[in-house]
Design an enzyme around this catalytic site. Structure first.
Site, short mmCIF file in Angstrom:
data_model
loop_
_atom_site.label_atom_id
_atom_site.label_comp_id
_atom_site.label_asym_id
_atom_site.label_seq_id
_atom_site.Cartn_x
_atom_site.Cartn_y
_atom_site.Cartn_z
N TYR A 143 18.46 46.74 38.60
CA TYR A 143 17.53 45.99 39.45
C TYR A 143 17.11 44.69 38.77
CZ TYR A 143 17.46 50.04 42.44
OH TYR A 143 17.85 51.05 43.28
N ASP A 152 12.28 59.07 42.30
CA ASP A 152 11.45 58.18 43.12
C ASP A 152 11.63 58.46 44.62
OD1 ASP A 152 9.62 56.12 43.56
OD2 ASP A 152 11.22 54.64 43.79
N GLU A 186 21.42 58.71 37.93
CA GLU A 186 20.60 58.24 36.82
C GLU A 186 20.27 59.35 35.82
OE1 GLU A 186 17.30 55.87 38.14
OE2 GLU A 186 18.62 54.38 39.07
N GLU A 191 23.54 50.62 43.00
CA GLU A 191 22.18 50.30 43.46
C GLU A 191 21.80 48.91 42.98
OE1 GLU A 191 19.03 53.09 42.64
OE2 GLU A 191 20.26 54.84 43.14
#
Length: 623
Positions: free
Chosen positions: A475, A172, A422, A511
């Site tokens: 998240y 991303d 990731e 994160e």
């Protein structure tokens, strides 16, 4: 590969500036090689446009160069002084070209390098015209496939004009390309200092420091039996006072002892963070003739870790910082010294003591700045969203780490290696793959722990057993349970406990965050608003404070330091907006909340003082 520095025996010249630029036909990316565009000025083969170096080329023009896939070409002319022809060797060095580079000097191929974000060089002594004009030509290919690091896919799809080439990738951030960092010519003597490796140690009471150095030499004199080379090592403090010196034997290595020593400390953990000594390495011939001189900054500190803690100089560390990107308007990922200085000013303003170089190695200049300012670095290789594990991919993954470690091993700010971001560690083959990557990393450097930012659940993961420290990305209230602020705190606590229970290792949340459109305000808090980002942070803070009591939770990293560009998507309005600062490096509301937390942690854990402007005056309350 040493950073190019001038000395009594070395000269450095920059080739930064405006170069000539040509894009290849996407359907015919190798035409320039077949037609030998490198054999003459590019303008003789195709019309050229001006292109700044260093910079990404994508956002410079007003046409569709932004989304170009395949090869582009650069060239420029430069003079080499006649004086350089006298008993010297000349080297051409690139700080970074993304992704693959081919380089020619005066039509002769010099070097090929694969891997963005890392430096490469080649000797060009015999290819240059001295006291005359020379030409450098570079072909850059930005294509990412399943065996590049990072990975991507190239597909041919129909469009209104027939067919077109499309680059896709799962990570991303935008796949910026070009000559991203500075280009240098530099000289060395015929026999010169090629590598310097430095490690340090402290006495238990941190009053005595040791600097261990090992030097590699390149050149004919190193192979002459009757010429015994020696190293004279001198260590100077910040005031330029000599504090230690030694002359090595033929092993070209040794130890310097500093008593009393000023250790390298992270920002806010000491009143004088980022203390650096200067190590001067002199290469001497048998008759004490000076052959070469190289100088580098050295921070004296120790790192240690166990199943509960990470320690620097024997003191437990609690990381508070960011994931970041090298990203800015117009320049893309091009080196920008003004932006770099602004970013470090903001890091210190907000009270951060660390960041991760997500998701690739950052510029050498920024690493030097981190050394000087006491900002700890989790240094990450360019492996992101790694999948479809293969032997070819493994070889390139290892190569990226080897290049990274050789580049950054002497930086005191680098306290941890991150071997991936990731990766698809739920895959069956991830177990053996990451065991091989981790063991290879340890074979290159045993002085720092290894981590990876993991996104799969702890029950699926197969890589954590090979790591020293577990980092996880999650998240809550954004990608999962969007908008549900009441589903953050306990989820974070439960997941961190589960990671620690499974692996019995220190845990970092590497994160967390929420996209935020600057200036959007909604009460009650609503996704994309500044109020929502602030609330998301606050709910995480509650979780972190509960986890800190357990002793094994050692850090919190917001995603992201600043807004950054991504590939076009209906989920991205001009890019990823999870920054606490805008892309122009101005604070959103959450930045002020985060500043109060980071300094509160600094005072609680490291006894630092509050900045005078941390709290805004409200009222003089009279009871």
């Amino acid at each position: 590969m040493l950073y190019p520095r001038e000395s009594e025996t070395r000269e450095v010249r920059s080739l930064d500036g405006i170069w000539n630029f040509v894009r290849s036909d996407q359907a015919n990316p190798t035409q320039g090689v077949r037609d030998e565009w490198y054999a003459k000025e590019l303008s003789k083969s195709r019309p050229t446009i001006p292109m700044p170096v260093p910079a990404s080329y994508n956002d410079i023009t007003t046409d569709n160069l932004r989304d170009h896939v395949g090869t582009v070409w650069y060239d420029r002319k430069f003079f080499v002084p006649r004086s350089w022809s006298k008993d010297q060797r000349i080297w051409l060095r690139f700080g970074s070209v993304h992704y693959e580079a081919y380089v020619w000097i005066n039509g002769q191929k010099v070097v090929k390098h694969e891997m963005g974000h890392l430096p490469f060089e080649a000797e060009v002594t015999d290819l240059l015209s001295y006291g005359a004009e020379n030409r450098i030509t570079v072909m850059c290919d930005n294509a990412l496939i399943q065996t590049t690091v990072p990975q991507g896919r190239i597909t041919e799809v129909p469009n209104d004009g027939g067919m077109t080439i499309v680059q896709s990738y799962t990570f991303d951030f935008f796949n910026y390309a070009g000559i991203h960092r500075s280009v240098h010519l530099y000289t060395t003597p015929r026999t010169f200092i090629e590598e310097v490796e430095v490690t340090t140690n402290l006495s238990k009471d941190a009053t005595v420091g040791e600097v261990f150095y090992s030097v590699s030499v390149n050149g004919s004199a190193a192979n002459e039996a009757d010429n015994v080379l020696q190293i004279q090592a001198n260590l100077y403090d910040k005031d330029g006072i000599l504090v230690a010196n030694a002359t090595s034997d033929q092993k070209l290595g040794g130890k310097l002892q500093v008593n009393p020593v000023k250790p390298w400390w992270p920002y806010l953990m000491h009143s004088e963070p980022g203390y650096l000594y200067q190590l001067e390495i002199k290469l001497l011939a048998t008759n004490d003739e000076l052959l070469d001189v190289y100088r580098l900054k050295v921070g004296i500190r120790t790192l240690s870790w166990n199943s509960q803690q990470f320690l620097i100089n024997g003191k437990p560390v609690y990381f508070r910082g960011f994931g970041r990107h090298e990203d800015s308007d117009i320049r893309g990922k091009g080196l920008d010294n003004a932006l770099m200085v602004r970013d470090f000013n903001l890091l210190k303003w907000i009270g951060a003591n660390a960041y991760r170089t997500s998701h690739y190695p950052y510029s050498e200049e920024s690493m030097q700045f981190a050394d000087e300012h006491g900002i700890m670095i989790i240094d990450e290789c360019p492996s992101v969203d790694t999948e479809n594990f293969s032997q070819e991919l493994l070889g390139k993954h290892k190569s990226s780490l080897e290049q990274l470690i050789h580049r950054d091993r002497n930086h005191p700010s680098v306290v941890m290696w991150s071997i991936a971001n990731e990766p698809r560690t739920g895959s069956v083959s991830a177990d053996s793959y990451f065991e091989l990557v981790a063991n290879f990393t340890r074979s290159l450097d045993k002085t720092r722990p290894i981590t990876a930012a993991i996104a799969v659940s702890n029950t699926q993961d197969k890589a954590g057993r090979s790591l020293d420290i577990i980092s996880f990305n999650r998240y809550n209230a954004w990608y999962s349970n969007a908008g549900r602020l009441d589903m953050i705190t306990q989820n974070v606590i439960d997941e961190a406990i589960a990671w620690n229970k499974r692996y019995n290792k220190p845990i970092i949340m590497s994160e967390y965050g929420a996209d935020t459109l600057e200036g959007l305000h909604m009460q009650p808090a609503y996704v994309w608003s500044e109020e929502f980002q602030t609330e998301v942070f606050s709910r995480h803070f509650k979780a972190f404070d509960e986890l800190r009591k357990k002793g094994w939770f050692i850090g919190e990293f917001v995603w992201n330091f600043a807004d950054f560009k991504t590939a076009q998507s209906y989920t991205r309005v001009g890019g990823n907006k999870k920054g606490v600062f805008t892309r122009a490096r101005q604070p959103k509301a959450a930045a002020h909340l985060l500043r109060k937390r980071y300094f509160a942690l600094g005072r609680d854990l490291d006894q630092c003082s509050f900045p005078e402007d941390l709290f805004t005056y409200i009222a003089d309350l009279i009871s």
